[in-house]
Structures are given as structure tokens and as C-alpha cells.
Design a protein around this motif. Structure first.
Motif, short mmCIF file in Angstrom:
data_model
loop_
_atom_site.label_atom_id
_atom_site.label_comp_id
_atom_site.label_asym_id
_atom_site.label_seq_id
_atom_site.Cartn_x
_atom_site.Cartn_y
_atom_site.Cartn_z
N LEU A 1 43.43 42.36 35.33
CA LEU A 1 44.64 42.08 36.09
C LEU A 1 45.37 43.39 36.42
CD1 LEU A 1 46.80 40.35 37.36
CD2 LEU A 1 47.70 39.86 35.05
N ALA A 2 45.47 44.29 35.45
CA ALA A 2 46.11 45.57 35.71
C ALA A 2 45.36 46.35 36.78
CB ALA A 2 46.18 46.39 34.42
N GLU A 3 44.04 46.31 36.73
CA GLU A 3 43.22 47.00 37.72
C GLU A 3 43.38 46.36 39.10
OE1 GLU A 3 38.71 48.86 37.69
OE2 GLU A 3 39.00 46.80 37.00
N ASN A 4 43.57 45.04 39.13
CA ASN A 4 43.83 44.35 40.39
C ASN A 4 45.13 44.84 41.03
OD1 ASN A 4 45.56 41.75 41.47
ND2 ASN A 4 43.48 41.78 42.28
N ILE A 5 46.16 45.01 40.20
CA ILE A 5 47.46 45.45 40.71
C ILE A 5 47.40 46.90 41.18
CG2 ILE A 5 49.85 45.92 40.03
CD1 ILE A 5 49.58 43.50 38.10
N THR A 6 46.71 47.76 40.46
CA THR A 6 46.72 49.19 40.78
C THR A 6 45.65 49.59 41.78
OG1 THR A 6 45.27 49.72 38.90
CG2 THR A 6 47.66 49.79 38.52
N ALA A 7 44.56 48.81 41.86
CA ALA A 7 43.44 49.24 42.72
C ALA A 7 42.86 48.13 43.59
CB ALA A 7 42.32 49.85 41.85
N GLY A 8 43.29 46.89 43.40
CA GLY A 8 42.88 45.82 44.29
C GLY A 8 41.60 45.11 43.94
N TYR A 9 40.99 45.42 42.79
CA TYR A 9 39.74 44.75 42.43
C TYR A 9 40.00 43.36 41.89
CZ TYR A 9 37.76 49.37 43.07
OH TYR A 9 37.39 50.57 43.60
N ALA A 10 39.03 42.48 42.02
CA ALA A 10 39.19 41.08 41.64
C ALA A 10 39.41 40.93 40.14
CB ALA A 10 37.96 40.28 42.06
N GLU A 11 40.16 39.90 39.79
CA GLU A 11 40.42 39.59 38.38
C GLU A 11 39.31 38.77 37.75
OE1 GLU A 11 44.37 37.84 37.67
OE2 GLU A 11 44.73 38.27 39.79
#
Length: 300
Positions: free
Chosen positions: A257-267
Motif C-alpha cells: 500500500l505504501a509503495e502504491n501511494i509513493t510509486a503507483g504500483y498495485a496493492e
């Protein structure tokens, strides 16, 4: 390429499509992003990479994609998490054939081996390839503790070079360095103990939340290793609430989820894990957003 156990080695998330299949393009993009951020290496399919939930074919596909994408820019370390010695040996051989530089070896899954069995397991894997070995020591998670006495026996294998220290006891860092010196690289394995571990002599960090904040993680470790503790503490304090999420049972969902917020990758995660929802998701989003605001404030 010989593995230099220094710098941030993200425990890379395995990028998935909505149907749970591997997202090849996202895996490649994510690796390039991490390397562009200055990481010292990448660890594929550790626990954060959902190794235990991937099929054998998927694991080997992820290794192949990583080796091709990284193309020698940094070491590629493959997580090895198997339930029996024969499968672990075959995986080690296959990983070497696919071109990785090292293995992060978990204890045998599902069984809490005693010290004699533990030593035999890791030794057999080490002897199956010429790859550099990073021992994974997480007794909370797997019920097996690689104590200094056990490590002393394992270091008879020349390819065993490093230990991911995840006992949550910082005295272990000092004990290992005192006993083994340069023979063993002590690697921080807990995001919210990285500054403490670096102050005690660790120079390498296998990090989960570096997926979300790679540049900040690289900067933090550099400051700590250089002894610039005033600046390191400020950055650490800005990041610490995010890093605390790395120690939770749902760390994979939190990191994705954090990576989704910072880089746009799927959760997307592999079942039985499910995406976060409701108040739990909102809490993690708030922590991520607060952390990013903290980091921005430091640069003003």
C-alpha cells in the motif's frame, strides 16, 4: 560479481496483476526505480516478496526477470524458503544457473529444527552452489534462532558470508561482530532498528519499506554509516512511523500500500492475504502521508 554487503538491499515486493499473476512490466519498472535510487543490491522473494505463496515456476520467472533487468548493475539475491532440503538444494542450483549472485536462506519452513538439524540444513544448501549466502535469522517468525554458536559452525562453509539479524535484540549485533569480525557481515533486518544497528557497526540493511521510500532509506543508511548521527536521527524520526509497519504481521500489505501511494504500483497480494480495507487501510494511508510530509519538511 562478488556481493559487497554494504548499502540498502530492498526486500523487493513481487508486483502482481489484479488476477494474481506476475506483472512482468511492473517488476522490471520497480527494479529500475530502486537501482536509480542508489540501492546496493536487491533481494527477490524474501518474505516481503511473498515467496511462500508463489509457485516454483513463478519464483524462477521472477529470478529471470530480475537478472535480465538488473543486468549486473547491483547484486541480485534470491530468497530461498522451502519446506525440505531436497527442494532447497534444487532451488539453489536453479538460482545459480539463472544468474543470481547470492541466496538469502530461510530456515526450513513449517518445522522448528534443533541446532544440529539447522546446521545440517544450511550447510547442505551452501554446498549446493557457489553463491554467496545470507543467513536469514528471524526466530520470532520461524522459531529457529541462529545463535552465535550455531553461526560459528556454519561459517566453516566459505560461501556463508552474511546474516540478516532479526532477533529484535541489538546486543546480538555487537556479539556477532565481536566474535566473527570481518568474517561475517551483520545485516540489519528490521526497519525500525536500522539506526541502532548501524551505530553498532552494521553497514548493510535488508529493508521492506525501502520499496516505498528508497532514496530516503539510502540516505539514512549513508548518514548513519558515516557517523553523521545528528542528520540521521532527524531523518529516522521522520520515517519511523512508516518503519514500524515493517514489524507487523501484515507488513506485506502495508508495504505494498505504501509503495502504491509513493510509486503507483498495485496493492495486489497473493491469497490468503487480502488487500487492506476500511479503518485499517485508512490508518496506513495516514501514516504514509504523514511520513511523506515529515520528509518534505526536512528539506525546507
Amino acid at each position: 560479481m562478488k556481493v559487497n554487503w554494504q548499502g540498502v538491499f530492498p526486500a523487493v515486493t513481487t508486483k502482481l496483476k489484479e488476477d494474481g499473476s506476475l506483472d512482468h512490466d511492473a517488476i522490471k519498472s520497480g527494479l529500475n526505480r530502486l537501482i536509480d535510487s542508489g540501492v546496493g543490491g536487491v533481494v527477490m522473494m524474501g518474505m516481503v516478496g511473498e515467496s511462500a505463496q508463489l509457485t516454483q515456476e513463478e519464483k524462477r520467472t521472477v529470478i529471470r526477470l530480475a537478472v535480465e533487468t538488473v543486468n549486473g548493475r547491483v547484486p541480485v539475491i534470491a530468497g530461498l524458503a522451502e519446506t525440505n532440503t531436497a527442494s532447497a538444494v534444487q532451488y539453489a542450483k536453479d538460482a545459480q544457473a539463472l544468474g543470481v549472485q547470492g541466496l538469502m536462506v530461510f530456515p526450513g519452513l513449517t518445522y522448528k529444527s534443533d541446532p544440529r538439524e539447522t546446521i545440517a540444513y544450511f550447510r547442505t544448501i551452501a554446498q549446493a552452489s557457489s553463491l554467496s549466502i545470507l543467513l536469514y535469522n528471524n526466530p520470532r517468525g520461524y522459531g529457529v534462532d541462529l545463535t552465535p554458536d550455531v553461526v560459528a559452525e556454519l561459517l566453516k562453509e566459505p560461501t556463508i558470508e552474511a546474516l540478516k539479524e532479526e532477533t529484535y535484540d541489538t546486543t546480538r549485533v555487537t556479539d556477532l561482530i565481536n566474535r566473527f569480525g570481518e568474517r561475517l557481515a551483520v545485516v540489519c533486518g528490521v526497519d525500525d532498528l536500522v539506526l541502532e544497528s548501524a551505530a553498532l557497526g552494521a553497514k548493510c540493511w535488508v529493508s521492506g519499506m525501502a520499496n516505498a521510500v528508497p532514496r530516503e532509506s539510502v540516505e539514512l543508511l549513508k548518514l548513519a554509516v558515516a557517523g553523521d548521527y545528528e542528520r540521521a536521527r532527524k531523518l529516522y524520526r521522520a520515517l519511523i512511523d512508516l518503519f514500524h509497519l515493517d514489524t507487523h504481521v501484515k507488513l506485506v500489505q502495508y508495504i505494498k500500500l505504501a509503495e502504491n501511494i509513493t510509486a503507483g504500483y498495485a496493492e495486489t497480494v497473493k491469497a490468503p492475504r487480502l488487500k487492506l480495507e476500511g479503518a485499517e487501510r485508512e490508518k496506513v494511508v495516514a501514516i504514509v502521508e504523514k511520513t511523506l510530509a515529515n520528509v518534505r519538511a526536512l528539506s525546507k
